[in-house]
Write an enzyme that holds these catalytic residues in place. Structure first.
Site, mmCIF file in Angstrom:
data_model
loop_
_atom_site.group_PDB
_atom_site.id
_atom_site.type_symbol
_atom_site.label_atom_id
_atom_site.label_comp_id
_atom_site.label_asym_id
_atom_site.label_seq_id
_atom_site.Cartn_x
_atom_site.Cartn_y
_atom_site.Cartn_z
ATOM 1 N NE ARG A 43 84.082 11.011 91.144
ATOM 2 C CZ ARG A 43 84.783 12.124 91.153
ATOM 3 N NH1 ARG A 43 85.375 12.522 92.267
ATOM 4 N NH2 ARG A 43 84.917 12.835 90.066
ATOM 5 C CE LYS A 204 90.306 30.654 85.675
ATOM 6 N NZ LYS A 204 91.597 30.161 86.148
ATOM 7 N N GLY A 360 81.675 17.691 87.397
ATOM 8 C CA GLY A 360 80.967 17.603 88.671
ATOM 9 C C GLY A 360 79.813 18.582 88.777
ATOM 10 N N GLY A 383 87.388 16.247 84.243
ATOM 11 C CA GLY A 383 88.665 16.611 83.621
ATOM 12 C C GLY A 383 89.101 15.562 82.624
HETATM 13 P P1 AMP Z 1 84.229 25.376 85.492
HETATM 14 O O1 AMP Z 1 85.009 24.753 86.603
HETATM 15 O O2 AMP Z 1 85.029 26.217 84.570
HETATM 16 O O3 AMP Z 1 83.341 24.377 84.763
HETATM 17 O O4 AMP Z 1 83.234 26.422 86.186
HETATM 18 C C1 AMP Z 1 82.236 26.071 87.099
HETATM 19 C C2 AMP Z 1 81.877 27.300 87.865
HETATM 20 O O5 AMP Z 1 81.469 28.304 86.970
HETATM 21 C C3 AMP Z 1 80.741 27.131 88.855
HETATM 22 O O6 AMP Z 1 81.263 27.178 90.146
HETATM 23 C C4 AMP Z 1 79.835 28.319 88.559
HETATM 24 O O7 AMP Z 1 79.401 29.002 89.708
HETATM 25 C C5 AMP Z 1 80.715 29.215 87.706
HETATM 26 N N1 AMP Z 1 79.940 30.104 86.838
HETATM 27 C C6 AMP Z 1 79.029 29.769 85.925
HETATM 28 N N2 AMP Z 1 78.490 30.855 85.378
HETATM 29 C C7 AMP Z 1 79.070 31.926 85.930
HETATM 30 C C8 AMP Z 1 78.925 33.337 85.779
HETATM 31 N N3 AMP Z 1 78.034 33.848 84.932
HETATM 32 N N4 AMP Z 1 79.715 34.128 86.543
HETATM 33 C C9 AMP Z 1 80.595 33.606 87.406
HETATM 34 N N5 AMP Z 1 80.778 32.278 87.599
HETATM 35 C C10 AMP Z 1 80.025 31.441 86.870
#
Ligand code: AMP
Length: 405
Positions: A43, A204, A360, A383
Site C-alpha cells: 500500500r 459470509k 485482502g 470493501g
Molecule cells: P470474507 O471476509 O467473507 O471474504 O471471508 C474470508 C474468510 O473466509 C477467511 O478468513 C477464510 O478462512 C474464511 N473461509 C473460507 N472458506 C471457509 C470455510 N469453508 N469455512 C470457514 N471459513 C472459511
C-alpha cells in the site's frame, strides 16, 4: 472517466494545478504490522507514483492516513511512525513525521515544509472525530493544504472527515492509484471482454449478496467457493454437515441461483470438498465423493475435482474478477483450492485475460503463491471494490464531485 455514478465528474491529479502548492493527500497506509514492523508495504509503494509527481512539481505535501482500529484515542501500537520511516526509505528522501494530525505541532511541521518535501501526520483515528466526519476536525485537516488529493482507495467507501468531510473546504481530485483502481473496475462494469467470469468466495454470503446480484447482470459465468458455498448448497437441499452455514440466507441464495438460471449465467458450486472433523491445522483431511458433506464433517476447502472444473472455466475466460478465498486458506493444509485459483488466474493473465483481484485474503493467497505481480490488477481496497461493483455511491468520490454525503 466514468465512475460508479456517471453523473459524477471528478478531477484527476494531472488536471489539477499543484506546482509549488500545499497539498493535503489522504493515503491508505493501513499496512499489516507484526511487532512494530511492516510485513507488507504494497500500500505504501502504490502511492509512490503520485508522491513523486508531487515532489517533482515542488508541492509541499501533508499525508494523512489511518492504521488499524485505535478506537478514537492515541495508542502507540497504531502509530504511523514506522510507516514514515518505510516511506522515507522507498522514496530515498527524508519524510517528516508529525506526532498528531491536527493541532499546533502538526500545523508547525506542515507549515515548515519546503517545496518538494513531505510530512506524514500521525494516525487520523487517534481522534474519534475522524470516523464521525466532524466538520471542525475536517476543517482542521483542510488547513494543511490548498488542494486535496484522494489517494486512499481502501477508505473511499467511508464517509469520514479525511475522505469526505475535508472536500467541503478544499478543491481536489483523485491521485494516480485511485484513478487506476477505478479504471480497472470500470472496465469490468462497462465493457468487459467476454467471456466474463466472477469468482466469489470467503466466509459470509450476507456480505456478498449485493455484489453477487449486480455481477449476475454482467457475467457469463459465476464460480462460488469458500464457506459461503455451503449456504448455496444447503439452499439446493444438499447436506453440508457441520460446515459454515447461514441458514437464514437460504432464500437469498435461492434467488441468486434462480437469477443466474433466468439470465443463462453458468453458476457453479463446489462439486467436492476437503473435509475435516475438527478445524485444526493438523486435522486429518478427506475428500468427499460428491457435493454433499457427511453429517459429522466440516468443509474447509474446495476439492480436487472442483479445482479442475474451476481452473477450466478460469482458463476459458477473458475478463475475471476474483474476491474471497476458496477455503480456510490461512491454514496451509486447507489452502490448496485457493492457491490453485491463484495459479489459474496467473495462467489466464499470461494467456491475455484481464484479471482483477479484490480483497485482502485473495491478494494474500496470490502473494503466498508468489503470483501477486502476475495478475492484471490487485485492488488495494477489497470493501471499496465490492461496493463499487455493487453500484453503490462511494462517499469519498461523491464528496469530490460535490455530491451529498
Ligand atoms: P470474507 O471476509 O467473507 O471474504 O471471508 C474470508 C474468510 O473466509 C477467511 O478468513 C477464510 O478462512 C474464511 N473461509 C473460507 N472458506 C471457509 C470455510 N469453508 N469455512 C470457514 N471459513 C472459511
Amino acid at each position: 472517466m466514468s465512475t460508479a455514478n456517471p453523473a459524477l465528474k471528478i478531477k484527476r491529479l494531472q488536471d489539477i494545478e499543484v506546482e509549488g502548492k500545499r497539498v493535503l493527500a489522504r493515503v491508505d497506509y493501513n499496512v499489516p504490522m507484526k511487532d512494530g514492523r511492516i510485513t507488507d508495504d504494497t500500500r505504501i509503494r502504490e502511492t509512490l507514483k503520485t508522491l513523486e509527481y508531487l515532489i517533482a512539481r515542488g508541492a509541499k505535501v501533508a499525508l494523512v492516513a489511518h492504521l488499524g482500529r485505535p478506537k478514537g484515542k492515541p495508542d502507540p501500537k497504531y502509530s504511523l511512525k514506522p510507516v514514515a520511516e518505510a516511506l522515507s526509505r522507498l522514496l530515498k528522501r527524508p519524510v517528516a513525521f508529525a506526532p498528531d494530525c491536527v493541532g499546533p505541532e502538526a500545523d508547525r511541521i506542515v507549515g515548515a515544509l519546503q517545496g518538494g518535501k513531505i510530512a506524514l501526520l500521525e494516525n487520523l483515528r487517534f481522534h474519534p472525530e475522524e470516523e464521525k466526519n466532524a466538520p471542525a476536525f475536517a476543517q482542521a485537516l483542510a488547513r494543511h493544504g490548498e488542494v486535496f488529493i484522494q489517494e486512499a482507495f481502501g477508505a473511499i467507501h467511508r464517509a469520514h472527515a479525511s475522505t469526505a468531510g475535508v472536500c467541503k473546504y478544499l478543491p481536489g481530485g483523485i491521485g494516480f492509484l485511485v484513478q487506476k483502481e477505478l479504471e480497472f473496475l470500470d472496465r469490468v462494469l462497462s465493457n468487459p471482454t467476454r467471456p466474463f467470469l466472477a469468482i466469489i468466495g470467503g466466509a459470509k454470503v450476507s456480505d456478498k449478496l449485493g455484489v453477487l446480484n449486480k455481477l449476475l447482470d454482467r457475467v457469463d459465468c459465476l464460480l462460488i467457493g469458500g464457506g459461503m458455498a455451503y449456504t448455496f448448497l444447503n439452499a439446493q437441499q444438499v447436506s453440508v454437515g457441520k460446515s459454515l452455514l447461514e441458514a437464514d440466507k437460504a432464500d437469498d441464495a435461492q434467488r441468486i441461483i434462480a437469477k443466474a438460471y433466468a439470465r443463462q449465467v453458468k453458476c457453479l458450486l463446489p462439486a467436492d470438498h476437503l473435509v475435516v472433523h475438527e478445524i485444526q491445522p493438523d486435522a486429518q483431511t478427506a475428500v468427499t465423493q460428491s457435493m454433499a458433506v457427511p453429517p459429522d464433517m466440516i468443509g474447509v476447502d474446495i476439492g480436487p475435482h472442483t479445482v479442475e472444473i474451476f481452473t477450466e472455466e478460469i482458463l476459458k475466460a477473458r475478463t475475471i474478477f476474483w474476491n474471497g478465498p476458496m477455503g480456510i486458506f490461512e491454514t496451509d493444509a486447507f489452502s490448496g483450492g485457493t492457491l490453485a485459483v491463484a495459479k489459474a488466474m496467473a495462467a489466464a493473465t499470461k494467456a491475455g485475460a484481464t484479471t482483477i483481484v479484490g480483497g485482502g485474503d485473495s491478494i494474500a493467497a496470490l502473494a503466498k503463491a508468489g503470483l501477486a505481480s502476475q495478475v492484471s490488477h490487485c485492488s488495494t481496497g477489497g470493501g471499496a471494490s465490492l461496493e463499487f461493483l455493487e453500484g453503490k455511491i462511494l462517499p469519498g468520490l461523491a464528496a469530490l464531485a460535490g455530491g451529498v454525503v
